[in-house]
Write an enzyme that holds these catalytic residues in place. Structure first.
Site, PDB file in Angstrom:
ATOM      1  N   SER A   1     -57.912 -16.003 -78.125  1.00 60.89           N
ATOM      2  CA  SER A   1     -57.273 -15.323 -76.997  1.00 60.89           C
ATOM      3  C   SER A   1     -57.857 -13.924 -76.878  1.00 60.89           C
ATOM      4  O   SER A   1     -58.393 -13.360 -77.848  1.00 60.89           O
ATOM      5  CB  SER A   1     -55.766 -15.214 -77.232  1.00 60.89           C
TER       6      SER A   1
ATOM      7  N   TYR B   1     -48.422 -13.319 -82.434  1.00 64.93           N
ATOM      8  CA  TYR B   1     -49.424 -13.978 -81.588  1.00 64.93           C
ATOM      9  C   TYR B   1     -50.770 -13.284 -81.752  1.00 64.93           C
ATOM     10  O   TYR B   1     -51.809 -13.927 -81.952  1.00 64.93           O
ATOM     11  CB  TYR B   1     -48.970 -13.953 -80.129  1.00 64.93           C
TER      12      TYR B   1
END
Length: 251
Positions: free
Chosen positions: A143, A156
């Site tokens: 990501s 995350y």
């Protein structure tokens, strides 16, 4: 793209980037194992692939459980004889976004278990099979949050930074073994995770788009194209790389 007849596992393939990736592999005549924790969602993707002339099966797995990942690899090899590609896409976000000092233990543990440990399990077992057969290809879904700071999103961000690191480390280890390992780093992409964020904070929509030079979110299909390209025979000299697809956000 040259992926015809390759045996491909896509985890978290019941929706979003995973579903788009599974369909894109099938479009290019790969044989796709659609893996997801929810069988019904995975089956819909398989049905869609078959309706369009592709070959696909469902094998459910929770990537946070080692024995289930082990069975995913075993069943794939039993059915198809080998494993050419695994796309480690399964991932979750925290239930609550909060600053580090207020971050819940539950959100830390659950996100790390899926996004980081789950990728490790999949890489470990896929690499063992790929070593037996003399080669293979791994594409990890990281990501933009694994390349730059992400506010109120510690687990995350930590997990995606870890995926980038694991990708590079393993790529170096297996570079002489005919095994390539790369990652893609999507920016803000139309997905269940983004939908969840915007449902809680609708005001975030315009704010997020304002920091994307292209002024739009990415599409799952656009990420899928990069994944299939990295897994194809068109990219034989690429390993240990992170490909960022973010509409220019990182600029």
């Amino acid at each position: 793209m040259q992926v015809k007849d390759k045996i491909v596992i896509v985890t978290g393939a019941g929706s979003g980037i995973g579903a788009a990736t599974a369909k894109h592999f099938a479009k290019h005549q790969a044989k796709v194992v659609v893996s997801d924790i929810k069988k019904e969602k995975a089956q819909k993707i398989v049905d869609d692939i078959k309706a369009n002339g592709g070959e696909s099966v469902v094998i459910t797995a929770n990537v946070a459980k080692f024995d289930e990942v082990e069975q995913l690899i075993i069943k794939t090899v039993e059915q198809f004889g080998r494993l050419d590609v695994i796309v480690n896409n399964a991932g979750i976000g925290p239930k609550n976004m909060a600053k580090t000092g207020e971050y819940t233990l539950e959100d830390w543990d659950s996100v790390i278990a899926v996004n980081q440990t789950g990728v490790f399990y999949c890489m470990k077992l896929a690499l063992q099979q790929m070593m037996k057969q003399g080669g293979g290809n791994i594409v990890n879904i990281a990501s933009l949050a694994g390349l730059k700071a992400s506010l109120n999103n510690l687990s995350y961000s930590a997990s995606k930074f870890a995926v980038v690191g694991m990708t590079k480390s393993a790529a170096l280890e297996y570079a002489t073994k005919n095994i390539r390992i790369n990652a893609v780093c999507p920016g803000y992409t139309e997905s269940a995770l983004l939908d969840k964020l915007l449902s809680v904070r609708p005001d975030m929509d315009q704010m997020l788009k304002s920091v994307i030079p292209m002024k739009r979110y990415g599409l799952a299909e656009e990420i899928a194209e990069a994944v299939v390209w990295l897994a194809s025979e068109n990219t034989k000299f690429i390993t240990g790389q992170t490909i960022t697809l973010d509409g220019g956000t990182s600029l």
